[in-house]
Motif scaffolding. Structure first.
Motif, PDB file in Angstrom:
ATOM      1  N   ILE A 504      14.401   5.625  -4.254  1.00 29.71           N
ATOM      2  CA  ILE A 504      13.654   5.039  -3.149  1.00 29.71           C
ATOM      3  C   ILE A 504      13.145   6.158  -2.263  1.00 29.71           C
ATOM      4  O   ILE A 504      13.923   6.927  -1.694  1.00 29.71           O
ATOM      5  CB  ILE A 504      14.549   4.072  -2.346  1.00 29.71           C
ATOM      6  N   ASP A 505      11.827   6.243  -2.167  1.00 25.76           N
ATOM      7  CA  ASP A 505      11.222   7.280  -1.330  1.00 25.76           C
ATOM      8  C   ASP A 505      10.809   6.737   0.032  1.00 25.76           C
ATOM      9  O   ASP A 505      10.954   7.404   1.046  1.00 25.76           O
ATOM     10  CB  ASP A 505       9.996   7.880  -2.037  1.00 25.76           C
ATOM     11  N   SER A 506      10.281   5.536   0.019  1.00 29.61           N
ATOM     12  CA  SER A 506       9.826   4.959   1.281  1.00 29.61           C
ATOM     13  C   SER A 506       9.837   3.439   1.175  1.00 29.61           C
ATOM     14  O   SER A 506       9.023   2.859   0.459  1.00 29.61           O
ATOM     15  CB  SER A 506       8.416   5.451   1.610  1.00 29.61           C
ATOM     16  N   LEU A 507      10.752   2.826   1.866  1.00 25.39           N
ATOM     17  CA  LEU A 507      10.855   1.369   1.833  1.00 25.39           C
ATOM     18  C   LEU A 507       9.894   0.730   2.822  1.00 25.39           C
ATOM     19  O   LEU A 507       9.723   1.215   3.945  1.00 25.39           O
ATOM     20  CB  LEU A 507      12.273   0.928   2.199  1.00 25.39           C
ATOM     21  N   GLN A 508       9.251  -0.350   2.384  1.00 30.33           N
ATOM     22  CA  GLN A 508       8.450  -1.132   3.315  1.00 30.33           C
ATOM     23  C   GLN A 508       9.393  -1.959   4.193  1.00 30.33           C
ATOM     24  O   GLN A 508      10.545  -2.232   3.823  1.00 30.33           O
ATOM     25  CB  GLN A 508       7.486  -2.037   2.551  1.00 30.33           C
ATOM     26  N   SER A 509       8.910  -2.358   5.344  1.00 33.01           N
ATOM     27  CA  SER A 509       9.771  -3.067   6.308  1.00 33.01           C
ATOM     28  C   SER A 509      10.355  -4.342   5.719  1.00 33.01           C
ATOM     29  O   SER A 509      11.513  -4.697   5.993  1.00 33.01           O
ATOM     30  CB  SER A 509       8.989  -3.377   7.587  1.00 33.01           C
ATOM     31  N   GLU A 510       9.582  -5.064   4.886  1.00 31.83           N
ATOM     32  CA  GLU A 510      10.066  -6.302   4.276  1.00 31.83           C
ATOM     33  C   GLU A 510      11.165  -6.026   3.256  1.00 31.83           C
ATOM     34  O   GLU A 510      12.126  -6.809   3.130  1.00 31.83           O
ATOM     35  CB  GLU A 510       8.923  -7.059   3.596  1.00 31.83           C
ATOM     36  N   GLU A 511      11.048  -4.916   2.541  1.00 26.39           N
ATOM     37  CA  GLU A 511      12.095  -4.531   1.585  1.00 26.39           C
ATOM     38  C   GLU A 511      13.376  -4.166   2.324  1.00 26.39           C
ATOM     39  O   GLU A 511      14.479  -4.573   1.940  1.00 26.39           O
ATOM     40  CB  GLU A 511      11.618  -3.331   0.753  1.00 26.39           C
ATOM     41  N   ARG A 512      13.218  -3.413   3.395  1.00 24.36           N
ATOM     42  CA  ARG A 512      14.369  -2.974   4.173  1.00 24.36           C
ATOM     43  C   ARG A 512      15.098  -4.176   4.793  1.00 24.36           C
ATOM     44  O   ARG A 512      16.335  -4.262   4.754  1.00 24.36           O
ATOM     45  CB  ARG A 512      13.902  -2.006   5.257  1.00 24.36           C
ATOM     46  N   ALA A 513      14.342  -5.111   5.335  1.00 29.25           N
ATOM     47  CA  ALA A 513      14.951  -6.293   5.965  1.00 29.25           C
ATOM     48  C   ALA A 513      15.745  -7.102   4.947  1.00 29.25           C
ATOM     49  O   ALA A 513      16.843  -7.597   5.239  1.00 29.25           O
ATOM     50  CB  ALA A 513      13.864  -7.150   6.600  1.00 29.25           C
ATOM     51  N   LEU A 514      15.203  -7.243   3.732  1.00 31.08           N
ATOM     52  CA  LEU A 514      15.898  -7.998   2.685  1.00 31.08           C
ATOM     53  C   LEU A 514      17.179  -7.295   2.261  1.00 31.08           C
ATOM     54  O   LEU A 514      18.240  -7.923   2.109  1.00 31.08           O
ATOM     55  CB  LEU A 514      14.970  -8.194   1.485  1.00 31.08           C
ATOM     56  N   LEU A 515      17.112  -5.966   2.106  1.00 33.48           N
ATOM     57  CA  LEU A 515      18.292  -5.204   1.693  1.00 33.48           C
ATOM     58  C   LEU A 515      19.400  -5.264   2.747  1.00 33.48           C
ATOM     59  O   LEU A 515      20.581  -5.412   2.413  1.00 33.48           O
ATOM     60  CB  LEU A 515      17.903  -3.744   1.429  1.00 33.48           C
ATOM     61  N   LYS A 554       4.534 -10.013   0.604  1.00 31.92           N
ATOM     62  CA  LYS A 554       3.975  -8.722   1.065  1.00 31.92           C
ATOM     63  C   LYS A 554       4.171  -7.590   0.065  1.00 31.92           C
ATOM     64  O   LYS A 554       3.434  -6.605   0.082  1.00 31.92           O
ATOM     65  CB  LYS A 554       4.635  -8.325   2.392  1.00 31.92           C
ATOM     66  N   CYS A 555       5.183  -7.701  -0.797  1.00 31.76           N
ATOM     67  CA  CYS A 555       5.519  -6.601  -1.720  1.00 31.76           C
ATOM     68  C   CYS A 555       5.423  -7.118  -3.156  1.00 31.76           C
ATOM     69  O   CYS A 555       6.393  -7.653  -3.700  1.00 31.76           O
ATOM     70  CB  CYS A 555       6.926  -6.073  -1.443  1.00 31.76           C
ATOM     71  N   SER A 556       4.284  -6.952  -3.755  1.00 22.31           N
ATOM     72  CA  SER A 556       4.056  -7.483  -5.100  1.00 22.31           C
ATOM     73  C   SER A 556       5.004  -6.855  -6.114  1.00 22.31           C
ATOM     74  O   SER A 556       5.227  -5.644  -6.112  1.00 22.31           O
ATOM     75  CB  SER A 556       2.615  -7.237  -5.532  1.00 22.31           C
ATOM     76  N   ILE A 557       5.575  -7.714  -6.945  1.00 22.15           N
ATOM     77  CA  ILE A 557       6.418  -7.219  -8.034  1.00 22.15           C
ATOM     78  C   ILE A 557       5.572  -6.921  -9.252  1.00 22.15           C
ATOM     79  O   ILE A 557       5.630  -5.825  -9.825  1.00 22.15           O
ATOM     80  CB  ILE A 557       7.518  -8.250  -8.375  1.00 22.15           C
ATOM     81  N   ALA A 558       4.741  -7.858  -9.634  1.00 20.02           N
ATOM     82  CA  ALA A 558       3.899  -7.684 -10.831  1.00 20.02           C
ATOM     83  C   ALA A 558       2.906  -6.540 -10.658  1.00 20.02           C
ATOM     84  O   ALA A 558       2.578  -5.840 -11.618  1.00 20.02           O
ATOM     85  CB  ALA A 558       3.158  -8.981 -11.137  1.00 20.02           C
ATOM     86  N   LYS A 559       2.420  -6.330  -9.426  1.00 15.28           N
ATOM     87  CA  LYS A 559       1.410  -5.298  -9.168  1.00 15.28           C
ATOM     88  C   LYS A 559       1.992  -4.122  -8.387  1.00 15.28           C
ATOM     89  O   LYS A 559       1.318  -3.514  -7.564  1.00 15.28           O
ATOM     90  CB  LYS A 559       0.236  -5.899  -8.405  1.00 15.28           C
ATOM     91  N   ALA A 560       3.235  -3.806  -8.636  1.00 13.23           N
ATOM     92  CA  ALA A 560       3.868  -2.664  -7.975  1.00 13.23           C
ATOM     93  C   ALA A 560       3.139  -1.379  -8.343  1.00 13.23           C
ATOM     94  O   ALA A 560       2.501  -1.274  -9.402  1.00 13.23           O
ATOM     95  CB  ALA A 560       5.335  -2.574  -8.389  1.00 13.23           C
ATOM     96  N   ASP A 561       3.221  -0.377  -7.461  1.00 17.51           N
ATOM     97  CA  ASP A 561       2.487   0.876  -7.684  1.00 17.51           C
ATOM     98  C   ASP A 561       2.987   1.627  -8.910  1.00 17.51           C
ATOM     99  O   ASP A 561       2.215   2.280  -9.614  1.00 17.51           O
ATOM    100  CB  ASP A 561       2.621   1.778  -6.444  1.00 17.51           C
ATOM    101  N   THR A 562       4.296   1.554  -9.164  1.00 14.84           N
ATOM    102  CA  THR A 562       4.879   2.267 -10.304  1.00 14.84           C
ATOM    103  C   THR A 562       5.867   1.355 -11.019  1.00 14.84           C
ATOM    104  O   THR A 562       6.315   0.339 -10.461  1.00 14.84           O
ATOM    105  CB  THR A 562       5.629   3.530  -9.841  1.00 14.84           C
TER     106      THR A 562
END
Length: 595
Positions: A504-515, A554-562
């Motif tokens: 994990i290099d940089s979490l988006q705020s929605e990812e961080r809140a869920l974690l 807000k954080c696409s799974i299917a269209k993730a950057d990597t």
């Protein structure tokens, strides 16, 4: 016991304050840590206001000093920001990467568990003269949820039920069956056994009222007429005959109670209630007599001139309480004291939780005080889980006496509403007929349980069937749909859970809140179990479903950057589904794989 992240932050913040201000003698219990509010940067917040005056520090300067110390000395923190007297701390992404890769739900729950105790949860406690009703549903759901939560929190739990199977109320149904039953059976009448016997209880009341009216028409006062009515005199005689063991009365009593038990078992199976041990009042009503003599010897009880035995609890803010009548017979409190001793001997329990309505608050205060004064084992562990009355907006859905809502009727109505809503929303595609029946039951019962559990037990409540099943409200239906949605996403993404090749290099705020919310589950469960409060678990589950929906939008799974980011998000989704399923299972609620 492994500490939660919030507790770790508390320990480290306490250490920082102690290092910076050794003369202040700051203790861990004095430090308050909360999750950071979403409008500020950071994950966890240390409240510094309590120390500002004692340390003679400016709040912002104090926060900056403590924050800088924590970031410098502990890899857990990457940044800090002070807002007034609140120190907001950011948790390192590396921590969340490790959490995602190593987290196992069952291991986390075990790590949070405290020293195991033997806990008995007693719930349901029906009378064998009528079916289970709406109040019994809240009672059963509370008992099941509390027992499940305590077990998940590491306690050794025994689930018990005390059946009130004797007394004048039972004899009323028996007399009415003799008068009006014509030797019929539930099978012949095509009626469930508990409803069948309950109908005769209603018939007794109707006939009793008719006879009272007739006697009053002849000039008798109402109170006297109530006692002199032939059907009541026959009932009182039947009770005497039962206590004397008259064979034909005992035979009828066993037969009619047997019909009721068959009916209860059907309802219990439908709602998911099980017990490790069932006690029957017919076997326990003589318990406690020896304890009266013991209490007299110890000076805990005293005897009046008429021979009755009492305890004086005025010094404890209560009053005097009868524990044995002048004729030598025991009263309910005496039986309960005896049964408490019996339970402790049989199971060696440390705590005994009684799930009983709030109309018995006084009774259980007296029970605990007497047990403590007698020096009985585990007396301090007696706890009355009191709950308020449940009503419907209309006052009733279907009633046999104009006031009681049958549990079976309500469950059937909830399943019908689930079917109606599912069909209206067009969400029946991909299900065969058998799967749909199962789905409707899952949604209907889940809605009923969640709605009755989400309110703090002590509060009275109004149960609104339509509101309880709202797909967009604070309901089990909303959470069930979130779970099904996640499972669909994971199936489409062919998630296996094996690919942990991500950082994990940089979490988006929605990812961080869920974690953050996922990591809190084990601690929330422990706290909810200790407080005997399933409502806290309802709130946690609902918020988790909300956070996932925000994350997913807000954080696409299917269209993730990597691919690594995709795997990370899939793992987050899988953890969320597992946690939702586990939390709802403790509440006695099942979740569908598709919906």
């Amino acid at each position: 016991m492994m500490k939660s992240l919030a507790e770790q932050v508390k320990v480290l913040a306490t250490g920082a304050l102690q290092s910076l201000f050794p003369e202040a003698n700051i203790q861990e219990k004095d430090v308050l840590v909360n999750e950071t509010k979403p409008e500020f940067k950071g994950d966890y917040t240390v409240v510094l206001f309590p120390f500002v005056k004692a340390l003679r520090q400016n709040p912002v300067a104090l926060g900056n000093a403590v924050g800088a110390y924590l970031v410098e000395h502990h890899e857990l923190f990457t940044a800090h920001e002070t807002v007034s007297g609140f120190l907001n701390l950011s948790i390192a992404d590396a921590y969340w990467a490790g959490f995602l890769k190593s987290y196992v739900l069952t291991d986390a729950l075990k790590a949070q568990a405290a020293a195991q105790k033997k806990v008995m949860v007693e719930y349901s406690s029906p009378n064998t003269n009528k079916p289970l009703h709406l109040g019994h549903l809240r009672n059963n759901f509370l008992g099941i949820a509390v027992a499940n939560m305590l077990e998940a929190a590491g306690e050794d739990v025994v689930k018990t039920c005390v059946v009130n199977d004797r007394g004048v109320h039972i004899c009323k149904s028996m007399i009415a069956w003799q008068l009006f039953g014509e030797n019929s059976t539930p099978e012949q009448a095509g009626v469930k056994g508990d409803h069948f016997v309950g109908d005769f209880y209603v018939k007794f009341n109707d006939e009793h009222k008719r006879q009272i009216k007739e006697l009053m028409a002849g000039g008798m006062e109402e109170k006297q007429a109530e006692q002199e009515a032939p059907i009541m005199k026959a009932t009182q005689q039947m009770l005497v005959d039962w206590e004397a063991g008259k064979p034909e009365v005992i035979e009828l009593w066993k037969k009619m109670n047997g019909w009721v038990y068959e009916g209860f078992d059907t309802t219990y199976k439908a709602i998911g209630s099980t017990f490790d041990k069932v006690y029957y009042e017919s076997n326990t009503y003589l318990l406690g007599k020896d304890l009266v003599e013991e209490g007299l010897d110890k000076g805990v009880f005293y005897q009046k001139e008429d021979g009755s035995v009492w305890i004086d609890l005025t010094a404890d803010g209560l009053d005097e309480k009868l524990v044995r009548r002048k004729d030598g017979t025991s009263v309910y409190i005496t039986q309960d004291i005896g049964l408490a001793v019996e339970k402790q001997k049989e199971y060696g329990i440390d705590e005994s939780i009684y799930v009983v309505g709030d109309e018995q608050n006084y009774h259980f205060k007296v029970l605990k005080l007497i047990c403590q004064k007698l020096g009985l084992p585990a007396a301090d562990g007696i706890y009355h889980l009191s709950y308020g009355m449940v009503e419907l907006p209309t006052g009733k859905m279907k009633s046999r006496e104009g006031t009681v809502v049958d549990a079976d009727d309500l469950v059937a109505e909830m399943v019908r509403l689930a079917q109606e809503q599912t069909e209206a929303s067009g969400k029946t595609d991909g299900f065969d007929a058998e799967e749909l029946v199962s789905l409707y039951e899952m949604i209907g019962l889940g809605a009923l349980k969640f709605y009755l559990l989400r309110v703090e037990p002590k509060k009275k409540m109004i149960f609104n069937p339509e509101e309880s099943i709202d797909l967009h409200g604070f309901t089990a239906t909303f959470i069930q749909y979130a779970h099904a949605r996640i499972r669909s996403v994971l199936r489409k993404g062919e998630y296996t859970g094996q690919d942990l090749n991500f950082s994990i290099d940089s979490l988006q705020s929605e990812e961080r809140a869920l974690l953050i919310h996922l990591e809190q589950y084990a601690a929330v469960l422990q706290e909810s179990a200790r407080a005997f409060n399933p409502g806290a678990l309802c709130n946690y589950s609902f918020k988790l479903a909300q956070l996932f929906n925000t994350f997913y939008d807000k954080c696409s799974i299917a269209k993730a950057d990597t691919e690594a980011q995709k795997q990370m998000r899939m793992r987050m989704a899988a953890f969320t589904a597992d946690t939702l399923k586990h939390a709802l299972s403790l509440l006695g609620i099942n979740v569908p794989e598709k919906m």
